[in-house]
Each structure stands twice: as C-alpha cells, then as structure tokens.
Scaffold this motif. Structure first.
Motif, PDB file in Angstrom:
ATOM      1  N   VAL A   1       0.842  -1.196   0.000  1.00 35.16           N
ATOM      2  CA  VAL A   1       0.000   0.000   0.000  1.00 35.16           C
ATOM      3  C   VAL A   1       0.879   1.249   0.000  1.00 35.16           C
ATOM      4  N   ALA A   2       1.915   1.233   0.833  1.00 41.28           N
ATOM      5  CA  ALA A   2       2.836   2.367   0.879  1.00 41.28           C
ATOM      6  C   ALA A   2       3.495   2.597  -0.480  1.00 41.28           C
ATOM      7  N   THR A   3       3.861   1.523  -1.160  1.00 36.75           N
ATOM      8  CA  THR A   3       4.502   1.699  -2.469  1.00 36.75           C
ATOM      9  C   THR A   3       3.528   2.271  -3.485  1.00 36.75           C
ATOM     10  N   ARG A   4       2.265   1.901  -3.412  1.00 37.28           N
ATOM     11  CA  ARG A   4       1.278   2.459  -4.335  1.00 37.28           C
ATOM     12  C   ARG A   4       1.100   3.962  -4.089  1.00 37.28           C
ATOM     13  N   ILE A   5       1.038   4.350  -2.841  1.00 35.02           N
ATOM     14  CA  ILE A   5       0.934   5.772  -2.525  1.00 35.02           C
ATOM     15  C   ILE A   5       2.140   6.515  -3.076  1.00 35.02           C
ATOM     16  N   ALA A   6       3.322   5.905  -2.988  1.00 39.66           N
ATOM     17  CA  ALA A   6       4.534   6.531  -3.504  1.00 39.66           C
ATOM     18  C   ALA A   6       4.544   6.578  -5.029  1.00 39.66           C
ATOM     19  N   THR A   7       4.234   5.474  -5.667  1.00 38.26           N
ATOM     20  CA  THR A   7       4.285   5.409  -7.127  1.00 38.26           C
ATOM     21  C   THR A   7       3.321   6.397  -7.761  1.00 38.26           C
ATOM     22  N   TYR A   8       2.103   6.486  -7.214  1.00 40.05           N
ATOM     23  CA  TYR A   8       1.056   7.291  -7.855  1.00 40.05           C
ATOM     24  C   TYR A   8       0.869   8.651  -7.184  1.00 40.05           C
ATOM     25  N   ASN A   9       1.773   9.000  -6.260  1.00 40.99           N
ATOM     26  CA  ASN A   9       1.778  10.326  -5.643  1.00 40.99           C
ATOM     27  C   ASN A   9       0.416  10.667  -5.041  1.00 40.99           C
TER      28      ASN A   9
END
Length: 285
Positions: free
Chosen positions: A169-177
C-alpha cells in the motif's frame, strides 16, 4: 525447520513482497524460487505447492501453506520469539483486524494503482474510489497508533505483520503520488527507507524486466524513496575484494563507487548493489 517460498516478479507482485517480508524482516531463513507472472512457467512452478494457485506459496517442513495471512500465522506459531504480532492484546487484535481488511479490501486502489516499483507518476489523478480507499487506510493507520503500546515509526511502534501487509500500500501511494496527511506520509517514507524493502526493490531493478501493461502513459519522476548512491558498472577490476560479499565466490563482475571498485560473482549480485548500494552490506570489513 525447512522453508521454501515461490514468488512472482519483485517489481510488480505485491503479494510476493508481503510473503518475502514475512521471512526477511523476522530473520527466518528461506529458500526462494522466483517465477515470471503470466507465463506457462508460473503454473508449472506452483505444481509443487498444490493446491495453491497464486504466489506467494510456501512449503514449511514439506507442508504447503499459501495465502499471506496463513503464512504469517503459521510462522508466528513456529517462531513465537520473533514477536511477529504486537504482544499487548488490544494492539494484537487491532493488528490482525487491519491486516485482514487490507488482505481482502481496497479493490479500487489495487485495480487503478497496481504495484510498480520502477515508476513514480507525479501527475496521476486518482478516482473518487481510490481516494476513498486511501481515506479508509488513513483511518486504519490512526486506529493502530491509538492502541500502540510503545512509540516508534511503525504502526504499533515496532515492526509487525500489520506493517508487512501495508508495505505494498505504501509503495502504491509513492508510485502514484497519492495525497495523504503528514503522519501517514511519514509512515510511507518509513517503508521506502526500510532496508529490507530497499533490497527487494533493488533486486527487482536488477532483473530489469518490464511487465507489459503495468506502465502508464504519464510523465515520470524520480522514485520518492532515499536517493541512490552514484554506483556504476565497470568492465573490469582489480577490486578491493577478491570474493563476492554475498556468495563468497570469486569476483568476476565489477562496480565502482566513490572511486573504489568492488567485485561480485555474477551480474545480478553486481546490479542489485548498483541499484541501491546503501541498502546492502558489501564493503570489506
């Protein structure tokens, strides 16, 4: 105890990331088998882990355990000293609850924002459904902190299975800003800075594989995690080390960092270090 784990693409398989972190973060040795998603080899690899149909799947002392929650609970039973869940009952109950919710929920976030550790999209525009998922995730993170028994950077102070489940979930927030409040952003940054996650991502970058259909036709920016060191591949030695720091085999592949050449036993060992040199222990002592 013997542990075997079959995993999919490091860059794209969020479930595989969870499965790997359950072993890596709690220092449980495991033999891993990597398999490319959406290929005939994928199902072939899983035949030895029947009746599992998806990754990750584990063999624990020869018995198949699949689904990340089941793997987590099995490891917790076998390694009680690893403290995989919070020890305080209220915190432990909350940790299990939010891990179960993210295991089964947030379908809009999963669909619209697939895990992609190669990309950062500063101009991504999330749907209302994705924003609703993110808002719910922030509620869960706040609930975790409200019962955390100790202060610390993770949801319940110290790292737990709940953090494993929110890593993708954290990586998705990072990838998609995706927009989140400051405390939630600090938690995302904690995941991006975590050495175990950084090594997983570096290995994915070293594989240098782009899964068709996962990239968006949007401008890209720099990955929002820690800035990588300026390591680079070089053609030859001599290197300061004669043996690979990971396998102890003779060094045949080389990289340079800060004017020093380091040697590795193969291209993958070299390339995962080049991808994020600060995440690895490769310098001679």
């Amino acid at each position: 105890m013997t542990y075997e784990l079959v995993l999919g693409d490091r860059t794209y398989s969020s479930w595989s990331l969870r499965g790997w972190l359950l072993f890596a973060h709690f220092d449980i040795p495991v033999t891993t088998q990597m398999v490319r998603m959406y290929t005939p080899e994928f199902q072939q690899a899983l035949t030895g882990f029947a009746p599992a149909k998806l990754v990750p799947a584990a063999r624990i002392n020869g018995a198949t355990v699949y689904e990340t929650l089941a793997i987590a609970e099995t490891l917790n039973e076998l390694h009680p000293k690893a403290a995989m869940w919070p020890t305080e009952p209220a915190a432990r109950g909350m940790a299990r609850s939010i891990a179960a919710e993210t295991h089964a929920g947030f379908s809009a976030l999963r669909t619209d924002c697939v895990m992609n550790l190669r990309r950062h999209y500063p101009d991504f525009s999330p749907s209302d459904a994705v924003q609703a998922d993110v808002a719910r995730i922030e509620v869960l993170w706040q609930a975790a902190r409200s019962v955390a028994p100790i202060e610390g950077p993770w949801l319940f102070g110290e790292y737990s299975v709940a953090d494993v489940f929110f890593a993708p979930v954290a990586t998705r927030i990072a990838t998609y800003n995706l927009a989140i409040e400051p405390k939630a952003r600090a938690y995302v940054d904690q995941h991006l800075s975590d050495p175990h996650f950084r090594r997983w991502r570096a290995m994915g970058l070293a594989e240098n594989y782009i899964q068709p259909g996962y990239d968006l036709d949007l401008p890209t920016g720099d990955w929002p995690g820690p800035r990588r060191l300026a390591a680079r591949i070089v053609d030859h030695g001599p290197s300061v080390n004669e043996l690979c720091p990971y396998s102890t085999k003779p060094a045949t592949h080389f990289m340079e960092l800060d004017g020093i050449v380091y040697g590795f036993c193969n291209a993958f060992c070299r390339d995962k270090t080049v991808a994020d040199a600060a995440a690895w222990e490769f310098r001679p002592h």
